[in-house]
Design a protein around this motif. Structure first.
Motif, short mmCIF file in Angstrom:
data_model
loop_
_atom_site.label_atom_id
_atom_site.label_comp_id
_atom_site.label_asym_id
_atom_site.label_seq_id
_atom_site.Cartn_x
_atom_site.Cartn_y
_atom_site.Cartn_z
N CYS A 133 0.83 -1.21 0.00
CA CYS A 133 0.00 0.00 0.00
C CYS A 133 0.86 1.26 0.00
O CYS A 133 0.54 2.23 -0.68
CB CYS A 133 -0.97 0.00 1.18
N GLU A 134 1.94 1.25 0.75
CA GLU A 134 2.84 2.41 0.76
C GLU A 134 3.45 2.60 -0.63
O GLU A 134 3.51 3.71 -1.15
CB GLU A 134 3.94 2.24 1.81
N ILE A 135 3.87 1.51 -1.24
CA ILE A 135 4.40 1.58 -2.61
C ILE A 135 3.30 2.07 -3.55
O ILE A 135 3.52 2.94 -4.39
CB ILE A 135 4.98 0.23 -3.05
N PHE B 234 0.87 5.94 -7.34
CA PHE B 234 -0.21 6.83 -7.79
C PHE B 234 0.25 8.29 -7.80
O PHE B 234 -0.07 9.05 -8.72
CB PHE B 234 -1.46 6.69 -6.92
N VAL B 235 1.02 8.69 -6.78
CA VAL B 235 1.51 10.08 -6.73
C VAL B 235 2.44 10.35 -7.91
O VAL B 235 2.27 11.33 -8.63
CB VAL B 235 2.21 10.37 -5.38
N VAL C 296 -5.96 3.20 -1.91
CA VAL C 296 -4.95 2.34 -1.29
C VAL C 296 -5.31 2.10 0.18
O VAL C 296 -5.18 0.99 0.69
CB VAL C 296 -3.55 2.99 -1.44
N ASP C 297 -5.77 3.14 0.85
CA ASP C 297 -6.18 3.01 2.26
C ASP C 297 -7.34 2.04 2.41
O ASP C 297 -7.39 1.25 3.35
CB ASP C 297 -6.58 4.37 2.83
N LEU C 298 -8.28 2.12 1.49
CA LEU C 298 -9.44 1.22 1.56
C LEU C 298 -9.02 -0.23 1.38
O LEU C 298 -9.55 -1.13 2.04
CB LEU C 298 -10.48 1.62 0.52
N VAL C 299 -8.05 -0.47 0.50
CA VAL C 299 -7.54 -1.83 0.30
C VAL C 299 -6.92 -2.35 1.59
O VAL C 299 -7.20 -3.48 2.02
CB VAL C 299 -6.51 -1.86 -0.85
#
Length: 181
Positions: A11-13, A18-19, A45-48
């Motif tokens: 998720c961090e990656i 995305f950024v 990503v947070d929702l995942v």
């Protein structure tokens, strides 16, 4: 490696992918709408991550420090995400699109930014605490949720350190180096 830890790393990656893709689309390809859409995808990503943690715990997993780390990650991502994207945007615009040089903060401006971060940290701590509470309720078995409640003191420590940081720069402002004049 723990599955949830792997998902946190992914998720961090994913957040930074995305950024970077959003900024590439915005500045190098001049696809402003596509860039905005890609940047707007960062909360997905947070929702995942939240879904993965909930599924893991609801399917009988025992909560661990890593589940608590996921809650902290979500709090940081929600509270600081916009600031992180803005930070990257300013630097990307400067490097690739002739934007203004990013400003370095000194003195009272730096202290004010520290206090803004105290507010963000309070929000992040509140979100993380709320997620920890939600996960504890969803586990519905105190013996499987002990690791989650052990995270609360860390949240308090994190907030205290950020608060002390802001106070220190309020009373002793960050000085501009002589070569930065």
């Amino acid at each position: 490696m723990d599955l949830i830890l792997g998902i946190i790393v992914a998720c961090e990656i994913g957040f930074w992918v995305f950024v970077v893709l959003g900024l590439l689309a915005r500045y190098l390809l001049r696809w402003r709408r596509t860039g905005a859409i890609l940047l707007a995808m960062t909360p997905a990503v947070d929702l995942v991550l939240l879904a993965a943690v909930i599924i893991n715990l609801r399917s009988g997993g025992t909560a661990s420090f890593i589940h608590g780390l996921a809650a902290i990650y979500l709090g940081v991502s929600i509270a600081y995400g916009h600031k992180m994207v803005k930070w990257a945007d300013v630097r990307f615009a400067y490097r690739f699109a002739g934007g203004p040089k990013p400003l370095k903060l000194w003195g009272w401006d730096y202290a004010k930014d520290c206090w803004s971060d105290v507010v963000r940290t309070a929000i992040a701590v509140g979100i993380a605490a709320g997620i920890l509470w939600l996960l504890t309720v969803l586990v519905d078995d105190p013996s499987r949720a002990d690791a989650l409640t052990a995270i609360y003191p860390l949240l308090g420590l994190w907030f205290a350190v950020d608060l002390i940081w802001a106070i220190s720069y309020t009373f002793s402002p960050k000085k501009r180096p002589a070569d930065a004049l």
